[in-house]
Design a protein around this motif. Structure first.
Motif, mmCIF file in Angstrom:
data_model
loop_
_atom_site.group_PDB
_atom_site.id
_atom_site.type_symbol
_atom_site.label_atom_id
_atom_site.label_comp_id
_atom_site.label_asym_id
_atom_site.label_seq_id
_atom_site.Cartn_x
_atom_site.Cartn_y
_atom_site.Cartn_z
ATOM 1 N N MET A 190 0.864 -1.170 0.000
ATOM 2 C CA MET A 190 0.000 0.000 0.000
ATOM 3 C C MET A 190 0.906 1.227 0.000
ATOM 4 S SD MET A 190 -3.361 1.068 0.597
ATOM 5 C CE MET A 190 -4.078 -0.318 1.395
ATOM 6 N N LEU A 191 0.734 2.066 -0.993
ATOM 7 C CA LEU A 191 1.492 3.321 -1.060
ATOM 8 C C LEU A 191 0.561 4.462 -0.672
ATOM 9 C CD1 LEU A 191 3.378 2.913 -4.465
ATOM 10 C CD2 LEU A 191 4.136 2.280 -2.167
ATOM 11 N N TYR A 192 0.947 5.208 0.350
ATOM 12 C CA TYR A 192 0.153 6.360 0.767
ATOM 13 C C TYR A 192 0.562 7.598 -0.012
ATOM 14 C CZ TYR A 192 -1.506 3.678 4.782
ATOM 15 O OH TYR A 192 -2.082 2.733 5.587
ATOM 16 N N LYS A 235 -5.366 9.963 -7.527
ATOM 17 C CA LYS A 235 -5.656 9.964 -8.971
ATOM 18 C C LYS A 235 -4.403 10.263 -9.785
ATOM 19 C CE LYS A 235 -8.399 10.100 -12.641
ATOM 20 N NZ LYS A 235 -7.701 9.343 -13.678
ATOM 21 N N GLU A 236 -3.618 11.236 -9.352
ATOM 22 C CA GLU A 236 -2.371 11.574 -10.045
ATOM 23 C C GLU A 236 -1.406 10.385 -10.030
ATOM 24 O OE1 GLU A 236 1.375 14.492 -9.206
ATOM 25 O OE2 GLU A 236 -0.619 15.377 -8.972
ATOM 26 N N SER A 237 -1.372 9.674 -8.929
ATOM 27 C CA SER A 237 -0.495 8.502 -8.831
ATOM 28 C C SER A 237 -0.955 7.387 -9.762
ATOM 29 C CB SER A 237 -0.433 8.008 -7.390
ATOM 30 O OG SER A 237 0.162 8.993 -6.567
ATOM 31 N N VAL A 238 -2.255 7.138 -9.800
ATOM 32 C CA VAL A 238 -2.789 6.137 -10.725
ATOM 33 C C VAL A 238 -2.430 6.522 -12.155
ATOM 34 C CG1 VAL A 238 -4.918 5.181 -11.709
ATOM 35 C CG2 VAL A 238 -4.650 5.368 -9.215
ATOM 36 N N THR A 296 -2.064 -1.126 -15.273
ATOM 37 C CA THR A 296 -3.474 -0.979 -15.580
ATOM 38 C C THR A 296 -4.205 -0.693 -14.275
ATOM 39 O OG1 THR A 296 -3.312 -2.561 -17.385
ATOM 40 C CG2 THR A 296 -5.508 -2.161 -16.506
ATOM 41 N N CYS A 297 -5.117 0.254 -14.296
ATOM 42 C CA CYS A 297 -5.935 0.539 -13.121
ATOM 43 C C CYS A 297 -7.044 -0.500 -13.070
ATOM 44 C CB CYS A 297 -6.516 1.947 -13.179
ATOM 45 S SG CYS A 297 -7.507 2.358 -11.724
ATOM 46 N N ARG A 314 0.396 -4.824 -13.047
ATOM 47 C CA ARG A 314 1.179 -5.076 -14.254
ATOM 48 C C ARG A 314 1.783 -6.461 -14.077
ATOM 49 N NH1 ARG A 314 5.736 -1.763 -17.551
ATOM 50 N NH2 ARG A 314 6.541 -3.587 -18.619
ATOM 51 N N ASP A 315 1.552 -7.329 -15.031
ATOM 52 C CA ASP A 315 2.021 -8.705 -14.942
ATOM 53 C C ASP A 315 1.525 -9.285 -13.611
ATOM 54 O OD1 ASP A 315 3.315 -8.329 -17.445
ATOM 55 O OD2 ASP A 315 5.044 -7.453 -16.427
ATOM 56 N N ASP A 316 2.412 -9.768 -12.771
ATOM 57 C CA ASP A 316 2.010 -10.351 -11.493
ATOM 58 C C ASP A 316 2.173 -9.376 -10.327
ATOM 59 O OD1 ASP A 316 1.330 -12.813 -12.604
ATOM 60 O OD2 ASP A 316 3.387 -13.550 -12.465
ATOM 61 N N ILE A 317 2.312 -8.099 -10.620
ATOM 62 C CA ILE A 317 2.529 -7.078 -9.590
ATOM 63 C C ILE A 317 1.221 -6.337 -9.357
ATOM 64 C CG2 ILE A 317 3.791 -4.979 -8.987
ATOM 65 C CD1 ILE A 317 5.794 -5.929 -11.248
ATOM 66 N N GLU A 318 0.818 -6.202 -8.105
ATOM 67 C CA GLU A 318 -0.361 -5.413 -7.762
ATOM 68 C C GLU A 318 0.033 -4.429 -6.669
ATOM 69 O OE1 GLU A 318 -4.528 -6.892 -7.760
ATOM 70 O OE2 GLU A 318 -4.279 -6.643 -5.592
ATOM 71 N N ILE A 319 -0.298 -3.171 -6.874
ATOM 72 C CA ILE A 319 0.023 -2.117 -5.916
ATOM 73 C C ILE A 319 -1.256 -1.367 -5.571
ATOM 74 C CG2 ILE A 319 1.298 0.037 -5.520
ATOM 75 C CD1 ILE A 319 3.395 -1.014 -7.529
#
Length: 112
Positions: free
Chosen positions: A1-3, A8-11, A21-22, A36-41
């Motif tokens: 989780m990135l605070y 919206k700007e970060s997305v 991809t959002c 992206r690929d197997d990465i979820e943030i």
């Protein structure tokens, strides 16, 4: 989780500059997920019970990949470079970029 105070700007940065991809966004919650690929943030507004002015993570996020050279070629003109692609004595080929909040994202693959 990135605070961040700029969800919206970060997305938009992760989608436009880093090829993510959002897959979820809720402005009322102040929360989003990109992948992206197997990465979820997950990206979110900070917890309202914490003092937050700027991102305060003191490390970096390390993403292991099998195609580090392709990702380097894709991202090197779209993000601020922390350090360029390089082979390291500890057996990794890697590079790092800063996201729009100054979080460091490292991408690496083991050397053969």
């Amino acid at each position: 989780m990135l605070y961040t105070l700029r969800v919206k700007e970060s997305v938009d940065f992760y989608v436009s500059n880093l090829g993510f991809t959002c897959v979820g966004f809720d402005e009322d919650w102040g929360w989003a997920t990109v992948n992206r690929d197997d990465i979820e943030i997950m990206i979110a507004l900070p917890n309202e019970h914490e003092t937050f002015t700027v991102p305060k993570f003191t490390g970096s996020f390390y993403i292991r990949t099998n195609n580090v050279d392709e990702i380097w070629n894709e991202l090197k003109e779209k993000a601020v470079i922390c350090y360029p692609i390089e082979n390291f004595s500890y057996g990794m080929r890697e590079f790092a970029v800063f996201d729009n909040n100054a979080y460091i994202l490292q991408f690496g693959t083991p050397l053969d």
